[in-house]
Scaffold this motif. Structure first.
Motif, PDB file in Angstrom:
ATOM      1  N   GLY A 115       0.809  -1.211   0.000  1.00 34.18           N
ATOM      2  CA  GLY A 115       0.000   0.000   0.000  1.00 34.18           C
ATOM      3  C   GLY A 115       0.840   1.257   0.000  1.00 34.18           C
ATOM      4  O   GLY A 115       0.418   2.309  -0.486  1.00 34.18           O
ATOM      5  N   GLY A 116       2.061   1.154   0.546  1.00 29.88           N
ATOM      6  CA  GLY A 116       2.964   2.300   0.537  1.00 29.88           C
ATOM      7  C   GLY A 116       3.341   2.723  -0.865  1.00 29.88           C
ATOM      8  O   GLY A 116       3.436   3.925  -1.161  1.00 29.88           O
ATOM      9  N   TYR A 117       3.555   1.751  -1.756  1.00 33.90           N
ATOM     10  CA  TYR A 117       3.869   2.078  -3.147  1.00 33.90           C
ATOM     11  C   TYR A 117       2.705   2.826  -3.797  1.00 33.90           C
ATOM     12  O   TYR A 117       2.903   3.802  -4.534  1.00 33.90           O
ATOM     13  N   MET A 118       1.493   2.347  -3.540  1.00 33.23           N
ATOM     14  CA  MET A 118       0.310   2.987  -4.120  1.00 33.23           C
ATOM     15  C   MET A 118       0.163   4.409  -3.606  1.00 33.23           C
ATOM     16  O   MET A 118      -0.127   5.341  -4.372  1.00 33.23           O
ATOM     17  N   LEU A 119       0.374   4.601  -2.305  1.00 31.58           N
ATOM     18  CA  LEU A 119       0.232   5.920  -1.697  1.00 31.58           C
ATOM     19  C   LEU A 119       1.273   6.888  -2.244  1.00 31.58           C
ATOM     20  O   LEU A 119       0.951   8.041  -2.574  1.00 31.58           O
ATOM     21  N   VAL A 120       2.502   6.441  -2.363  1.00 28.37           N
ATOM     22  CA  VAL A 120       3.567   7.293  -2.901  1.00 28.37           C
ATOM     23  C   VAL A 120       3.258   7.673  -4.342  1.00 28.37           C
ATOM     24  O   VAL A 120       3.411   8.835  -4.744  1.00 28.37           O
ATOM     25  N   GLY A 121       2.827   6.699  -5.136  1.00 28.35           N
ATOM     26  CA  GLY A 121       2.516   6.985  -6.527  1.00 28.35           C
ATOM     27  C   GLY A 121       1.436   8.042  -6.669  1.00 28.35           C
ATOM     28  O   GLY A 121       1.570   8.992  -7.454  1.00 28.35           O
ATOM     29  N   LEU A 122       0.351   7.904  -5.908  1.00 23.00           N
ATOM     30  CA  LEU A 122      -0.729   8.882  -5.981  1.00 23.00           C
ATOM     31  C   LEU A 122      -0.265  10.261  -5.522  1.00 23.00           C
ATOM     32  O   LEU A 122      -0.639  11.283  -6.114  1.00 23.00           O
ATOM     33  N   ALA A 123       0.552  10.301  -4.474  1.00 20.65           N
ATOM     34  CA  ALA A 123       0.968  11.574  -3.893  1.00 20.65           C
ATOM     35  C   ALA A 123       1.937  12.346  -4.780  1.00 20.65           C
ATOM     36  O   ALA A 123       2.094  13.557  -4.613  1.00 20.65           O
ATOM     37  N   THR A 124       2.583  11.692  -5.738  1.00 18.48           N
ATOM     38  CA  THR A 124       3.478  12.423  -6.637  1.00 18.48           C
ATOM     39  C   THR A 124       2.719  13.426  -7.492  1.00 18.48           C
ATOM     40  O   THR A 124       3.264  14.454  -7.888  1.00 18.48           O
ATOM     41  N   ALA A 125       1.443  13.096  -7.792  1.00 25.27           N
ATOM     42  CA  ALA A 125       0.588  13.946  -8.636  1.00 25.27           C
ATOM     43  C   ALA A 125       1.172  14.133 -10.027  1.00 25.27           C
ATOM     44  O   ALA A 125       0.832  15.088 -10.725  1.00 25.27           O
ATOM     45  N   THR A 126       2.055  13.235 -10.453  1.00 28.00           N
ATOM     46  CA  THR A 126       2.621  13.290 -11.796  1.00 28.00           C
ATOM     47  C   THR A 126       1.958  12.236 -12.673  1.00 28.00           C
ATOM     48  O   THR A 126       1.313  11.305 -12.170  1.00 28.00           O
ATOM     49  N   SER A 127       2.142  12.369 -13.953  1.00 33.29           N
ATOM     50  CA  SER A 127       1.547  11.422 -14.896  1.00 33.29           C
ATOM     51  C   SER A 127       2.036  10.003 -14.633  1.00 33.29           C
ATOM     52  O   SER A 127       1.242   9.067 -14.525  1.00 33.29           O
ATOM     53  N   LEU A 128       3.349   9.835 -14.497  1.00 34.99           N
ATOM     54  CA  LEU A 128       3.920   8.510 -14.250  1.00 34.99           C
ATOM     55  C   LEU A 128       3.511   7.966 -12.894  1.00 34.99           C
ATOM     56  O   LEU A 128       3.131   6.804 -12.748  1.00 34.99           O
ATOM     57  N   GLY A 129       3.602   8.817 -11.863  1.00 28.61           N
ATOM     58  CA  GLY A 129       3.353   8.362 -10.496  1.00 28.61           C
ATOM     59  C   GLY A 129       1.914   7.965 -10.251  1.00 28.61           C
ATOM     60  O   GLY A 129       1.639   6.912  -9.673  1.00 28.61           O
ATOM     61  N   VAL A 130       0.973   8.801 -10.685  1.00 28.22           N
ATOM     62  CA  VAL A 130      -0.449   8.495 -10.472  1.00 28.22           C
ATOM     63  C   VAL A 130      -0.841   7.248 -11.260  1.00 28.22           C
ATOM     64  O   VAL A 130      -1.576   6.387 -10.761  1.00 28.22           O
ATOM     65  N   ALA A 131      -0.323   7.142 -12.492  1.00 27.48           N
ATOM     66  CA  ALA A 131      -0.598   5.932 -13.276  1.00 27.48           C
ATOM     67  C   ALA A 131      -0.038   4.707 -12.581  1.00 27.48           C
ATOM     68  O   ALA A 131      -0.689   3.652 -12.515  1.00 27.48           O
ATOM     69  N   GLY A 132       1.183   4.831 -12.041  1.00 24.54           N
ATOM     70  CA  GLY A 132       1.781   3.714 -11.320  1.00 24.54           C
ATOM     71  C   GLY A 132       1.002   3.346 -10.079  1.00 24.54           C
ATOM     72  O   GLY A 132       0.785   2.163  -9.796  1.00 24.54           O
ATOM     73  N   GLY A 133       0.551   4.354  -9.312  1.00 26.94           N
ATOM     74  CA  GLY A 133      -0.218   4.072  -8.108  1.00 26.94           C
ATOM     75  C   GLY A 133      -1.535   3.400  -8.401  1.00 26.94           C
ATOM     76  O   GLY A 133      -1.918   2.428  -7.751  1.00 26.94           O
ATOM     77  N   LEU A 134      -2.266   3.910  -9.405  1.00 28.17           N
ATOM     78  CA  LEU A 134      -3.553   3.314  -9.767  1.00 28.17           C
ATOM     79  C   LEU A 134      -3.380   1.920 -10.359  1.00 28.17           C
ATOM     80  O   LEU A 134      -4.159   1.002 -10.061  1.00 28.17           O
ATOM     81  N   PHE A 135      -2.362   1.749 -11.211  1.00 28.43           N
ATOM     82  CA  PHE A 135      -2.136   0.437 -11.817  1.00 28.43           C
ATOM     83  C   PHE A 135      -1.660  -0.565 -10.772  1.00 28.43           C
ATOM     84  O   PHE A 135      -2.001  -1.752 -10.833  1.00 28.43           O
ATOM     85  N   HIS A 136      -0.909  -0.094  -9.776  1.00 28.76           N
ATOM     86  CA  HIS A 136      -0.421  -0.999  -8.737  1.00 28.76           C
ATOM     87  C   HIS A 136      -1.561  -1.521  -7.871  1.00 28.76           C
ATOM     88  O   HIS A 136      -1.479  -2.632  -7.328  1.00 28.76           O
ATOM     89  N   ILE A 137      -2.622  -0.740  -7.719  1.00 26.15           N
ATOM     90  CA  ILE A 137      -3.802  -1.237  -7.008  1.00 26.15           C
ATOM     91  C   ILE A 137      -4.347  -2.467  -7.722  1.00 26.15           C
ATOM     92  O   ILE A 137      -4.689  -3.473  -7.089  1.00 26.15           O
TER      93      ILE A 137
END
Length: 621
Positions: A312-334
Motif C-alpha cells: 500500500g505504501g507504493y500505491m500511496l507514494v505513486g498517488l501523492a506524486t501527482a505526476t503522470s507517471l506516479g499516479v498511473a503507477g499508483g492506480l495500476f499498482h492497485i
C-alpha cells in the motif's frame, strides 16, 4: 439503471443469503449456489454500467440533503475490481468451504461488504460517502469473524481503529458542511480553495487521516496483519486484495477532487516540506517497515498480511506524486497487487486445505504433491517482487521512474529497499512451502479440486497477460487521470510511449523468455542427472533418514531475526498501543470501583451532587 443495480443486487444478496443461513438445513450448499449466481450477476452489471459513467442517481433525503450516487472513471475501475475479485473468491469457496465450518454468514457478509464498498465508490457527495463508509466498516468487522475463534478477537482490533477513523471523518463532514453549507463534493471543493492555511490543515487532517487508517499506512497499520491473517483464508485473500484499497480510493478523491493540489500548495513550509512530501514520506515508511516485518513471520498468511500493508505504501507514494507517471503507477499498482496477492493467498489456501496448516516451519517439499499451487505461487511472488514479465514489474517501474524524475532520490531508495525485503520474504515463502524436505505426514497430499484450481489459473493468466500487455489496463488508467485533472500517461498496448519513458513489455518479455530458454538448453546439454529419493542421500558422511531435518525451513532467516527481529516485531508503535491499552484498563478499573453496590455509597454520591448543584446555581444567580 445498472448503477442502481450495483447497490440493489448486493443488498438483496445479503438479505437472501442471511435467510439461507438462518433457516436452511443445507444453508452452505444453497448459499454456494446462490452466491455464485448473485456475484456473477454483479460482475455483469458492473461491466454494463460503463455506459452510465457521468450520470447521477438520487437516493433518499437525509438532513435536508438528497444523497447522490453515480459512476466516474475511477469508480468504474474500482467497481470492476470489487466485483471481479468477489466472484473469484466465491468460485474458490465452492471447493474450499466445508460443511461444519465456523462461517455461518460467510456469503451474507460478503454480499454486505460488496454493498459497502460499491456504495463508497459510487457516492457523489460526502454525506453518502460517510454513510456507506460506516456500513462498509461494520460489515468488514463481521466478515473478519468468519473463521477461527482467534478471528473474533483480532476483528475487535480492526473495529477500534475503524471507529476512530469514522469519528474523525464525521468531524470532517460537520466542519466542511458548516463551512460550505453543502455536502456536495464540488461545493466543498470551491469553499476549500479559499481556506487559509490553518483551516486547510484542519480540513486535510480530518479527511485524509481516516483514509490513511483504512489504508493501514504507517504508523496506523498495526490492526491489519493480525485481523486479516486470522480470518478464513479466502476472506484474507479478498480483504487483502481490495478492502484496504478503498482507503486509497478516498485518498485519490479527497486529494484531487475535494482538497485539490492547487489548494495543497498552501500547506508548505518551504520547497522541501509540504503536505505532498508528508504523504510520500508516510508511504515510504509504509513500504519499508511492514515489508521487513513480513520477513520474520513464520505463518504464510501473516507474512502476506504484512505485505498487504507494505505494498500500500507504493500505491500511496505513486498517488501523492501527482505526476503522470506516479499516479498511473499508483492506480495500476492497485490492480496488479489485487491480482497477484489473491493468487498467492489462494495457493496458500490450497495448501492449507490439504495439510491443515499455514505454519511455514511445518511445511516443505510439496512441489510434486501440489504442482499447480506451486506454479501459481511462483507467478504471484514474481509479480509481488516486481520482476518481469509479470504485471507487478510495470506498476513498480512507473513508480520508481516517477520518483527519480521527480527529484525524490531518498524515496526512490526506500522503494528499492522495500523491493529487496519483498524478494527475501517471498523466497522464504516458496522455499518453506514447496521446496526442501517433504514431511512424511504429507506423503498422501494431492492437488485441490476444480473449483479451487480455476481461480488460480485465471489469475495466473491475468498476472502474466497484463504484464506483457499492460496497455489493456493503463489505457483506462489514463482516462482516470484526465478525470482527476492529471496529465494522462501516453501508453501503448505493450507499455509506455517513448515520450513518457519508453517501456515495451514485448521486448522485456522476449529478453526474459530468451534468457530462460538459454538456461533450459544449458540444463539439457549438461551432465545426465539421476533422480533419487529424499532419504537416498547423505551429509557429512552420514546417511539421512526421516528423523533428520536436513533443510532450513525451521526459523528461516534466524540470524537476521536475531539481529533485527526485535526492532520490527516490537516497534515503538506496538509499545505505544500496549501503553495506551494499559492506561485504559487502569482508568476502567478505577471507574469500576465507583460502583460499589452499596446503598450508603450511592446516597453519598447523590448528596454530593445536590450540594454541588446548589453551589453552582448560587454562583450563577
Amino acid at each position: 439503471m445498472n448503477t442502481f443495480l450495483l447497490l440493489i443486487f448486493p443488498l438483496a444478496g445479503f438479505l437472501i443469503a442471511a435467510l439461507f443461513s438462518a433457516f436452511s438445513k443445507k444453508g452452505l450448499v444453497v448459499g454456494k449456489t446462490f452466491a455464485f449466481l448473485g456475484f456473477s450477476a454483479i460482475v455483469l452489471v458492473a461491466i454494463m454500467a460503463k455506459s452510465e459513467i457521468g450520470s447521477i442517481i438520487y437516493g433518499p433525503m437525509m438532513f435536508g440533503w438528497q444523497l447522490q450516487f453515480g459512476l466516474t472513471a475511477i469508480s468504474w475501475y474500482f467497481a470492476l475490481m470489487i466485483s471481479g475479485i468477489s466472484w473469484l473468491t466465491v468460485v474458490f469457496s465452492l471447493g474450499a468451504l466445508r460443511e461444519g465450518g465456523t462461517y455461518p454468514m460467510y456469503y451474507a457478509w460478503l454480499f454486505a461488504k460488496n454493498l459497502g464498498m460499491l456504495g463508497v465508490i459510487l457516492s457523489q457527495d460526502i454525506l453518502a460517502f460517510f454513510i456507506m463508509w460506516e456500513f462498509m466498516s461494520w460489515t468488514t468487522y463481521f466478515l473478519l469473524q468468519q473463521g477461527t475463534k482467534k478471528a473474533r478477537s483480532t476483528a475487535m482490533g480492526y473495529l477500534i481503529y475503524a471507529i476512530i477513523a469514522s469519528m474523525i471523518l464525521f468531524a470532517g463532514i460537520i466542519f466542511l458542511h458548516q463551512a460550505s453549507g453543502s455536502f456536495g463534493f464540488s461545493e466543498i471543493a470551491s469553499t476549500v480553495a479559499g481556506f487559509d492555511m490553518r483551516t486547510l490543515i484542519l480540513a486535510a487532517v480530518l479527511l485524509l487521516a481516516p483514509m490513511l487508517i483504512e489504508s493501514a499506512a504507517y504508523p496506523l497499520h498495526r490492526w491489519m496483519a493480525p485481523a486479516y491473517s486470522s480470518a478464513e483464508t479466502g476472506i484474507t485473500a479478498f480483504l487483502s486484495a481490495i478492502s484496504t484499497r478503498i482507503g486509497l480510493y478516498g485518498v485519490a478523491i479527497f486529494l484531487f477532487t475535494v482538497l485539490g493540489f492547487t489548494a495543497m500548495k498552501k500547506l508548505s513550509a518551504g520547497h522541501y516540506f509540504n503536505l505532498q512530501v508528508v504523504i510520500m514520506t508516510i508511504g515510504a515508511f509504509t513500504m519499508v517497515v511492514p515489508t521487513f516485518t513480513a520477513l520474520f513471520q513464520h505463518d504464510a498468511k501473516k507474512l502476506m498480511a504484512w505485505h498487504s500493508v507494505g505494498q500500500g505504501g507504493y500505491m500511496l507514494v505513486g498517488l501523492a506524486t501527482a505526476t503522470s507517471l506516479g499516479v498511473a503507477g499508483g492506480l495500476f499498482h492497485i490492480f496488479t497487487y489485487l491480482t497477484y496477492v489473491t493468487l498467492i493467498l489462494f495457493c496458500i489456501a490450497a495448501v492449507e486445505y490439504r495439510t491443515g496448516t499455514t505454519n511455514l516451519n511445518s511445511l516443505g517439499g510439496l512441489i510434486k504433491k501440489q504442482p499447480i499451487a506451486y506454479v501459481g505461487l511462483l507467478f504471484g511472488i514474481i509479480g509481488l517482487a516486481g520482476i518481469p514479465p509479470m504485471n507487478g514489474f510495470v506498476s513498480k517501474w512507473l513508480i520508481y521512474r516517477s520518483l527519480i524524475l521527480g527529484g525524490h532520490p531518498f524515496l526512490a531508495l526506500a522503494a528499492f529497499i522495500g523491493t529487496l525485503g519483498t524478494i527475501l520474504s517471498v523466497y522464504k515463502l516458496i522455499h518453506n512451502i514447496f521446496l526442501g524436505q517433504l514431511p512424511e505426514r504429507y506423503n498422501d497430499v494431492k492437488e485441490v479440486g476444480f473449483f479451487m484450481q480455476l481461480p488460480i489459473w485465471i489469475l495466473m493468466l491475468v498476472v502474466l497477460g497484463t504484464g506483457v500487455f499492460p496497455g489493456l489496463i493503463l489505457g483506462w488508467v489514463a482516462k482516470i487521470q484526465v478525470s482527476l485533472g492529471v496529465e494522462p500517461l501516453a501508453v501503448t498496448l505493450s507499455g509506455v510511449q517513448a515520450s513518457a519513458g519508453q517501456l515495451n513489455m514485448n521486448v522485456v518479455s522476449s529478453v526474459f523468455g530468451a534468457t530462460m530458454l538459454v538456461a533450459f538448453i544449458i540444463f539439457l546439454i549438461g551432465g545426465r542427472r539421476r533422480i533419487v529419493g529424499q532419504y537416498n542421500n547423505y551429509a557429512a558422511g552420514h546417511f539421512l533418514d526421516k528423523t533428520v531435518k536436513y533443510n532450513f525451513n525451521y526459523n528461516f532467516y534466524s540470524a537476521y531475526e536475531h539481529i533485527f527481529g526485535k526492532r520490527f516485531l516490537n516497534p515503538p508503535v506496538k509499545r505505544g498501543e500496549e501503553g495506551l491499552v494499559a492506561l485504559v484498563e487502569r482508568a476502567s478499573d478505577f471507574a469500576r470501583r465507583i460502583y460499589t453496590g452499596g446503598l450508603n455509597t450511592y446516597l453519598a454520591y447523590s448528596l454530593g451532587a445536590v450540594i454541588l448543584m446548589v453551589v453552582i446555581l448560587k454562583g450563577a444567580i
